[in-house]
Every structure is written in structure tokens, then in C-alpha cells.
Design a protein around this motif. Structure first.
Motif, PDB file in Angstrom:
ATOM      1  N   LEU A 259       1.039  -1.349  -0.142  1.00  0.00           N
ATOM      2  CA  LEU A 259       0.081  -0.506  -0.059  1.00  0.00           C
ATOM      3  C   LEU A 259       0.610   1.134   0.438  1.00  0.00           C
ATOM      4  O   LEU A 259       1.927   1.020   0.402  1.00  0.00           O
ATOM      5  CB  LEU A 259      -0.864   0.361   1.110  1.00  0.00           C
ATOM      6  N   GLN A 260       0.687   2.714  -0.622  1.00  0.00           N
ATOM      7  CA  GLN A 260       0.900   3.889   0.512  1.00  0.00           C
ATOM      8  C   GLN A 260       0.119   4.168   1.013  1.00  0.00           C
ATOM      9  O   GLN A 260      -1.108   4.680   0.987  1.00  0.00           O
ATOM     10  CB  GLN A 260       1.044   4.420  -1.184  1.00  0.00           C
ATOM     11  N   LYS A 261       1.280   4.833   2.364  1.00  0.00           N
ATOM     12  CA  LYS A 261       0.500   5.194   3.110  1.00  0.00           C
ATOM     13  C   LYS A 261       0.306   6.944   2.872  1.00  0.00           C
ATOM     14  O   LYS A 261       1.066   7.412   2.347  1.00  0.00           O
ATOM     15  CB  LYS A 261       1.421   5.693   4.221  1.00  0.00           C
ATOM     16  N   GLY A 262      -0.480   7.240   4.137  1.00  0.00           N
ATOM     17  CA  GLY A 262      -0.377   8.702   3.992  1.00  0.00           C
ATOM     18  C   GLY A 262      -1.424  10.297   2.655  1.00  0.00           C
ATOM     19  O   GLY A 262      -1.853   9.271   2.363  1.00  0.00           O
TER      20      GLY A 262
ATOM     21  N   ASP B 101       8.134   6.825  -2.148  1.00  0.00           N
ATOM     22  CA  ASP B 101       8.774   7.409  -0.391  1.00  0.00           C
ATOM     23  C   ASP B 101       7.856   6.845   0.437  1.00  0.00           C
ATOM     24  O   ASP B 101       7.342   6.576   1.459  1.00  0.00           O
ATOM     25  CB  ASP B 101       9.522   8.930  -0.053  1.00  0.00           C
ATOM     26  N   SER B 102       6.177   6.555  -0.471  1.00  0.00           N
ATOM     27  CA  SER B 102       5.205   6.044   0.746  1.00  0.00           C
ATOM     28  C   SER B 102       5.173   4.754   0.672  1.00  0.00           C
ATOM     29  O   SER B 102       3.808   4.649   0.974  1.00  0.00           O
ATOM     30  CB  SER B 102       4.211   7.285  -0.007  1.00  0.00           C
ATOM     31  N   GLU B 103       5.555   4.210   0.053  1.00  0.00           N
ATOM     32  CA  GLU B 103       5.640   2.743   0.306  1.00  0.00           C
ATOM     33  C   GLU B 103       5.018   2.167   1.399  1.00  0.00           C
ATOM     34  O   GLU B 103       6.260   2.045   2.354  1.00  0.00           O
ATOM     35  CB  GLU B 103       6.082   2.076  -1.137  1.00  0.00           C
ATOM     36  N   TYR B 104       4.564   1.139   1.709  1.00  0.00           N
ATOM     37  CA  TYR B 104       4.855   0.076   2.911  1.00  0.00           C
ATOM     38  C   TYR B 104       4.277  -1.233   2.473  1.00  0.00           C
ATOM     39  O   TYR B 104       3.308  -1.911   1.626  1.00  0.00           O
ATOM     40  CB  TYR B 104       3.594   0.478   3.758  1.00  0.00           C
ATOM     41  N   GLY B 105       4.845  -2.067   3.035  1.00  0.00           N
ATOM     42  CA  GLY B 105       4.616  -4.355   2.893  1.00  0.00           C
ATOM     43  C   GLY B 105       4.307  -4.364   4.512  1.00  0.00           C
ATOM     44  O   GLY B 105       4.872  -4.423   5.780  1.00  0.00           O
ATOM     45  N   ILE B 106       3.985  -5.595   4.006  1.00  0.00           N
ATOM     46  CA  ILE B 106       3.750  -6.836   5.033  1.00  0.00           C
ATOM     47  C   ILE B 106       4.061  -8.393   3.948  1.00  0.00           C
ATOM     48  O   ILE B 106       3.663  -8.040   3.132  1.00  0.00           O
ATOM     49  CB  ILE B 106       2.561  -6.741   5.224  1.00  0.00           C
TER      50      ILE B 106
END
Length: 182
Positions: free
Chosen positions: A63-66, A141-146
Motif C-alpha cells: 500500500l501507499q501511506k498518508g 517514499d510512501s510505500e509500505y508492505g507486509i
């Protein structure tokens, strides 16, 4: 177009009406008016993405955050995937729960993955073409993952562990317990 909300609030399965004859078939992939009337969502898609993958490729969970969060409308043009959405909205009653659905070039189903959800898919056939629309631009820079096999999520990807092919980036993702608390 049939629109069905999943048990995850804001996550919808979209089934287009397919018109076919001896020439082939036709259906609407997206119609803003239908989204506004049936989902109550005015969405402005700004980016279309497409990938081609062989059987066993697993992309996710991302996902992307913020301010760069994205809603996605995902579908398969050719082939078949198991598509997964995970609710990581902290105030949601379904936080940490996931929904999975088989999307294929044959069934033409789509999934609307809202902002605040992790998303991933496992390719179940060779030469699968996966396409998705995003309501916000990609921002590295907003990438996030699990990690796909997080033991808390218990996702059945419909593949044997030995079949799964990950990117180097996805191999480095953490478990949800670690990642959400960091």
C-alpha cells in the motif's frame, strides 16, 4: 453492472454485464455514474498500471501511506489470480482481516480496494495480465508492505510454498505485528 460490498467496509466486488455475440464480447470496465449511484463514491482515477506474470508470481502485500494512499480498481485481462485485500485501517472493526477472490480473464470480476488496505495477488496461470486503476499517483517514499505469509493473517494463496516467486523487495517485507508497530 453488479456491485457487491464484501464484509470489509468499502471493499467491493464489481461484476460487469458482458454483452456477447458472434463477433466477441463487450463490457464497461468502469463507469463513474455507476460508482456514484451504487457505491456512493466519486473517484478520480489518475493512473493505470498493468503487469504480466507467470504462474507462481506473488506481488504484495503493498500500500501507499498518508497523503499518497491509493484506492485501486483491479482486474485480470488474461489468465487468473487470487487477489487479496487486507484492512489495515486502525479504527476499522475488520482491522487485520482479509478478503480474497479469484479474478480471471474469463469471469471479468473486479475488486475495488479502498485506501487503507494492503493489496496483493498470486498468479495462478502463466501469461496472466493484471491491470489496475489508481486514484493517486505512485510515490516511492510512501510505500509500505507486509510479508505475504505473515502468520497473523493466515492467507491461503492457493499455491504451494515452493511455487511462489517473489521480488527481492517483497522478500524483505516484515510480519504485520512488527511492521504495524514500527
Amino acid at each position: 453492472m453488479k456491485v457487491t460490498e464484501t464484509f470489509l467496509k468499502g471493499c467491493f466486488v464489481i461484476e460487469p454485464t458482458v454483452f456477447g455475440d458472434k463477433r466477441g464480447s463487450f463490457f464497461e470496465v468502469f463507469n463513474q455514474k455507476v460508482f456514484e449511484e451504487k457505491i456512493g463514491l466519486k473517484i478520480n482515477f489518475v493512473q493505470d498500471n498493468q503487469s504480466t506474470s507467470q504462474k507462481g508470481v506473488l506481488r504484495g502485500l503493498h500500500l501507499q501511506k498518508g497523503e499518497y494512499a491509493q484506492a485501486k480498481l483491479v482486474r485480470v485481462i488474461q489468465g487468473k489470480v487470487l487477489d487479496v485485500a487486507v484492512d489495515v485501517r486502525k479504527d476499522s472493526p475488520t482491522f487485520g482481516k482479509h478478503f480474497s477472490i479469484e479474478l480471471s480473464g474469463d469471469n471479468n470480476k473486479q475488486l475495488l480496494v479502498p485506501r487503507g488496505f494492503l493489496h496483493g495477488f498470486a498468479t495462478l496461470e502463466d501469461n496472466t495480465i493484471f491491470a489496475y486503476k489508481c486514484d493517486n499517483y505512485y510515490h516511492k517514499d510512501s510505500e509500505y508492505g507486509i510479508i505475504y505469509n505473515d502468520p497473523t493473517l493466515k492467507i491461503d494463496w492457493k499455491l504451494e510454498e515452493s511455487e511462489i516467486i517473489l521480488s527481492e523487495k517483497d522478500k524483505l517485507l516484515q510480519n504485520v505485528n512488527i511492521a504495524i508497530n514500527n
